[in-house]
Design an enzyme around this catalytic site. Structure first.
Site, PDB file in Angstrom:
ATOM      1  N   SER A   1      -2.898  -7.943   2.858  1.00 14.73           N
ATOM      2  CA  SER A   1      -3.141  -7.777   4.292  1.00 14.73           C
ATOM      3  C   SER A   1      -3.602  -9.087   4.923  1.00 14.73           C
ATOM      4  O   SER A   1      -3.179  -9.426   6.032  1.00 14.73           O
ATOM      5  CB  SER A   1      -4.202  -6.698   4.532  1.00 14.73           C
ATOM      6  OG  SER A   1      -3.734  -5.459   4.082  1.00 14.73           O
TER       7      SER A   1
ATOM      8  N   ARG B   1      -2.124  -5.935  -8.267  1.00 15.65           N
ATOM      9  CA  ARG B   1      -0.973  -6.792  -7.993  1.00 15.65           C
ATOM     10  C   ARG B   1      -0.763  -7.832  -9.080  1.00 15.65           C
ATOM     11  O   ARG B   1       0.311  -8.054  -9.556  1.00 15.65           O
ATOM     12  CB  ARG B   1      -1.161  -7.529  -6.655  1.00 15.65           C
ATOM     13  CG  ARG B   1      -0.937  -6.655  -5.481  1.00 15.65           C
ATOM     14  CD  ARG B   1      -1.551  -7.250  -4.254  1.00 15.65           C
ATOM     15  NE  ARG B   1      -2.996  -7.151  -4.313  1.00 15.65           N
ATOM     16  CZ  ARG B   1      -3.792  -7.327  -3.287  1.00 15.65           C
ATOM     17  NH1 ARG B   1      -3.292  -7.638  -2.122  1.00 15.65           N
ATOM     18  NH2 ARG B   1      -5.092  -7.199  -3.406  1.00 15.65           N
TER      19      ARG B   1
ATOM     20  N   HIS C   1       0.838  -1.207   0.000  1.00 13.78           N
ATOM     21  CA  HIS C   1       0.000   0.000   0.000  1.00 13.78           C
ATOM     22  C   HIS C   1       0.872   1.256   0.000  1.00 13.78           C
ATOM     23  O   HIS C   1       0.599   2.220  -0.710  1.00 13.78           O
ATOM     24  CB  HIS C   1      -0.877   0.065   1.255  1.00 13.78           C
ATOM     25  CG  HIS C   1      -1.900  -1.034   1.389  1.00 13.78           C
ATOM     26  ND1 HIS C   1      -1.991  -1.829   2.499  1.00 13.78           N
ATOM     27  CD2 HIS C   1      -2.889  -1.440   0.552  1.00 13.78           C
ATOM     28  CE1 HIS C   1      -2.994  -2.678   2.350  1.00 13.78           C
ATOM     29  NE2 HIS C   1      -3.554  -2.471   1.177  1.00 13.78           N
TER      30      HIS C   1
ATOM     31  N   LYS D   1     -16.864  -7.851   7.144  1.00 17.43           N
ATOM     32  CA  LYS D   1     -15.984  -8.773   7.863  1.00 17.43           C
ATOM     33  C   LYS D   1     -15.386  -8.045   9.060  1.00 17.43           C
ATOM     34  O   LYS D   1     -15.111  -6.841   8.985  1.00 17.43           O
ATOM     35  CB  LYS D   1     -14.912  -9.344   6.940  1.00 17.43           C
ATOM     36  CG  LYS D   1     -14.268  -8.322   6.005  1.00 17.43           C
ATOM     37  CD  LYS D   1     -13.253  -8.943   5.072  1.00 17.43           C
ATOM     38  CE  LYS D   1     -12.580  -7.860   4.247  1.00 17.43           C
ATOM     39  NZ  LYS D   1     -11.604  -8.278   3.313  1.00 17.43           N
TER      40      LYS D   1
HETATM   41  P1  ADP Z   1      -8.830  -5.328  -0.594  1.00 20.98           P
HETATM   42  O1  ADP Z   1      -9.511  -4.392  -1.564  1.00 20.98           O
HETATM   43  O2  ADP Z   1      -8.415  -6.628  -1.165  1.00 20.98           O
HETATM   44  O3  ADP Z   1      -9.482  -5.429   0.769  1.00 20.98           O
HETATM   45  P2  ADP Z   1      -7.082  -3.450   0.609  1.00 20.98           P
HETATM   46  O4  ADP Z   1      -8.332  -2.825   0.997  1.00 20.98           O
HETATM   47  O5  ADP Z   1      -6.126  -3.844   1.669  1.00 20.98           O
HETATM   48  O6  ADP Z   1      -7.407  -4.680  -0.303  1.00 20.98           O
HETATM   49  O7  ADP Z   1      -6.265  -2.570  -0.426  1.00 20.98           O
HETATM   50  C1  ADP Z   1      -6.703  -1.392  -1.028  1.00 20.98           C
HETATM   51  C2  ADP Z   1      -6.110  -1.270  -2.409  1.00 20.98           C
HETATM   52  O8  ADP Z   1      -4.714  -1.518  -2.382  1.00 20.98           O
HETATM   53  C3  ADP Z   1      -6.674  -2.246  -3.433  1.00 20.98           C
HETATM   54  O9  ADP Z   1      -6.744  -1.586  -4.670  1.00 20.98           O
HETATM   55  C4  ADP Z   1      -5.648  -3.336  -3.477  1.00 20.98           C
HETATM   56  O10 ADP Z   1      -5.659  -3.991  -4.734  1.00 20.98           O
HETATM   57  C5  ADP Z   1      -4.383  -2.540  -3.291  1.00 20.98           C
HETATM   58  N1  ADP Z   1      -3.288  -3.343  -2.750  1.00 20.98           N
HETATM   59  C6  ADP Z   1      -3.309  -4.168  -1.696  1.00 20.98           C
HETATM   60  N2  ADP Z   1      -2.096  -4.745  -1.488  1.00 20.98           N
HETATM   61  C7  ADP Z   1      -1.288  -4.262  -2.471  1.00 20.98           C
HETATM   62  C8  ADP Z   1       0.079  -4.503  -2.843  1.00 20.98           C
HETATM   63  N3  ADP Z   1       0.853  -5.363  -2.183  1.00 20.98           N
HETATM   64  N4  ADP Z   1       0.544  -3.832  -3.900  1.00 20.98           N
HETATM   65  C9  ADP Z   1      -0.239  -2.995  -4.593  1.00 20.98           C
HETATM   66  N5  ADP Z   1      -1.525  -2.738  -4.329  1.00 20.98           N
HETATM   67  C10 ADP Z   1      -2.053  -3.369  -3.277  1.00 20.98           C
END
Ligand code: ADP
Length: 161
Positions: A129, A91, A18, A42
């Site tokens: 995460s 990703r 992130h 969740k």
């Molecule tokens: P999700 O939407 O799967 O719950 P998050 O809310 O943690 O994921 O992440 C917010 C945004 O960051 C999403 O667009 C997700 O694809 C992106 N993201 C999460 N981890 C990474 C990573 N390692 N590298 C690049 N983008 C990421």
């Protein structure tokens, strides 16, 4: 044109992946609003206040990055903050289908709001995460994948049992 990007997610917790996306976005956009979803579906490991605080600490060096919490529709939240762009991280191909659907739906809901994607440096491509939480819960070392403040919180959480 001064473009404001809104970067929504759960950030439970924020990872180096992130942060890589936020750092890239901070260079591209006038302003970046990291929007932390309350996420009632969740049960998160960290509550909204803690997720916001951890993000604030790790983005302190970026003058044009703000962290907010939100529990309304993303397109409404974007309007509220005058954001022109929804930013998402991509990703792998496996992210694509869901992201494509989300971008399409947000366009239907708010046609003037564009979705843009950034990819992280390759060493962050496999970080999620949920995987970090699972490894930390089982006592694995996640220090390579998360900032130090998150690492401390994970250790505290799982050591307490
Ligand atoms: P999700 O939407 O799967 O719950 P998050 O809310 O943690 O994921 O992440 C917010 C945004 O960051 C999403 O667009 C997700 O694809 C992106 N993201 C999460 N981890 C990474 C990573 N390692 N590298 C690049 N983008 C990421």
């Amino acid at each position: 044109m001064n473009i404001t990007a809104i970067y929504p997610g759960t950030f439970d917790p924020v990872t180096n992946g992130h942060i890589d996306i936020i750092a890239r976005a901070a260079k591209l956009y006038h302003k970046v609003i990291v929007a932390v979803a309350v996420n009632n579906n969740k049960a998160p490991l960290f509550d909204i206040e803690q997720r916001v605080k951890l993000l604030e600490q790790v983005t302190i060096e970026f003058d044009n990055v703000d962290i907010i919490g939100f529990d309304n529709l993303l397109v409404d939240c974007a309007k509220q903050y005058d954001a022109n762009v929804v930013l998402r991280g991509l990703r792998a191909i496996s992210d694509f289908e869901y992201e494509f659907q989300l971008a399409g739906m947000n366009r239907r809901l708010s046609p003037e709001l564009e979705t843009m994607f950034l990819t992280p440096a390759e060493q962050y491509e496999f970080i999620s995460s949920s995987m970090i939480k699972e490894i930390a819960r089982l006592g694995g070392d996640v220090s390579e994948f998360v900032p130090n403040n998150v690492l401390q919180c994970l250790i505290e959480k799982f050591n307490r049992g």
